[in-house]
Enzyme design. Sequence first.
Site, PDB file in Angstrom:
ATOM      1  N   GLU A 171       0.872  -1.174   0.000  1.00  0.00           N
ATOM      2  CA  GLU A 171       0.000   0.000   0.000  1.00  0.00           C
ATOM      3  C   GLU A 171       0.910   1.224   0.000  1.00  0.00           C
ATOM      4  O   GLU A 171       1.422   1.631   1.041  1.00  0.00           O
ATOM      5  CB  GLU A 171      -0.918  -0.018   1.225  1.00  0.00           C
ATOM      6  CG  GLU A 171      -1.911  -1.169   1.244  1.00  0.00           C
ATOM      7  CD  GLU A 171      -2.981  -1.038   0.175  1.00  0.00           C
ATOM      8  OE1 GLU A 171      -3.182   0.092  -0.332  1.00  0.00           O
ATOM      9  OE2 GLU A 171      -3.621  -2.050  -0.157  1.00  0.00           O
ATOM     10  N   CYS A 211      -1.834   9.052   2.322  1.00  0.00           N
ATOM     11  CA  CYS A 211      -1.481   8.459   1.026  1.00  0.00           C
ATOM     12  C   CYS A 211      -2.469   8.818  -0.076  1.00  0.00           C
ATOM     13  O   CYS A 211      -2.126   8.771  -1.253  1.00  0.00           O
ATOM     14  CB  CYS A 211      -1.351   6.945   1.157  1.00  0.00           C
ATOM     15  SG  CYS A 211      -2.833   6.133   1.791  1.00  0.00           S
TER      16      CYS A 211
END
Length: 484
Positions: free
Chosen positions: A218, A253
């Site tokens: 991720e 993110c």
Amino acid sequence: MAAKKVFGSAEASNLVTELRRSFDDGVTRGYEWRVTQLKKLMIICDNHEPEIVAALRDDLGKPELESSVYEVSLLRNSIKLALKQLKNWMAPEKAKTSLTTFPASAEIVSEPLGVVLVISAWNYPFLLSIDPVIGAISAGNAVVLKPSELAPASSALLTKLLEQYLDPSAVRVVEGAVTETSALLEQKWDKIFYTGSSKIGRVIMAAAAKHLTPVVLELGGKSPVVVDSDTDLKVTVRRIIVGKWGCNNGQACVSPDYILTTKEYAPKLIDAMKLELEKFYGKNPIESKDMSRIVNSNHFDRLSKLLDEKEVSDKIVYGGEKDRENLKIAPTILLDVPLDSLIMSEEIFGPLLPILTLNNLEESFDVIRSRPKPLAAYLFTHNKKLKERFAATVSAGGIVVNDIAVHLALHTLPFGGVGESGMGAYHGKFSFDAFSHKKAVLYRSLFGDSAVRYPPYSRGKLRLLKALVDSNIFDLFKVLLGLA
């Protein structure tokens, strides 16, 4: 003061051996064990929220709302879903069979992988640590969590709580930095789940390759926001602001990394953003208690370097104030920075937001396509055709139209990257699947055995087998009736 315990290769090897013994003994496989651990994770969320909020304030200066809603509440939702759906997730999935295997039945069994490693990030240290662990436990694995050393208060609290509540024979936490992480990466795992930068993601993948260990990465990237003039300007601006500065001050993110809009519309957009930013954070946002600080001095200096670059510093149209002592940088908007500047060459991961202007919105597709695939891409518009084209042609981990980052709260959607923004996905059942092997199981009867598959072969057997493999009932009858 007691000396810090050494955690090197030998200790990591012993840890994996202990957990593998528990897994091989079947400790983690049963439904009851999984449910018990999930319920204890819920107790942690319910009984220790004030401690979690305090740790996040110490590490990141996060306001209580962000900590409670974006970390603890999202974890509660993940646990509730897993507890509600676990029996269904664990149940074998029936699969169709064919004439070739008749009579037979088939199913897909979700099998735990074994002993897995979760390496989490500092920006959402509780959510990004426990959410993958929920998936690992739900799937029946033994798990080691390595929280980020850049959020020390959160890391220490995670260690304390997980050791207090979870089964130590199958769930462990290892604190530390590069030395400890390197020792863990030397071991053979059945899966590694990593959240963080693409730079470290490459290190993780290289280490995993030595053992052919599968990974979920991720990562991140430069997530674009395309703003059409055919939009509700006030709603658009408010959602961009809360998705950028209201989510850990841009240290997320899926944070908007840059905006694409037309030269004609940019002045209206900037004026509206200035107005709403002042409403949200006041005339001196550095003093606002509703905004997180930069995680540490290294990241502060990195962001300052992006801002101080010669061709960039004069592009600031709002903000730019810095307070290194308190690790605060004001929300900063920049207009038309060079495409080859540092700020447009790496993920910003902070409170800086460039706006790039275009002759027309059509050019936005070319800009996005010319860069590595981002973790998220956003569009604000009323235009139905533009929405459809954006969703169909922009390649990103996820697409959100008319909002920012809210897709990660939907357990029905997979959350993950593509290309350099990551591989694999999780959330909801996707988390369970990420930590499961989908095992094919076929049950056949010993009755009704046919000689057609056995030597000596003949033209008749060939015709019959071809009809069976093709699942062509018409041809099969022709062969059986001697018509083919």
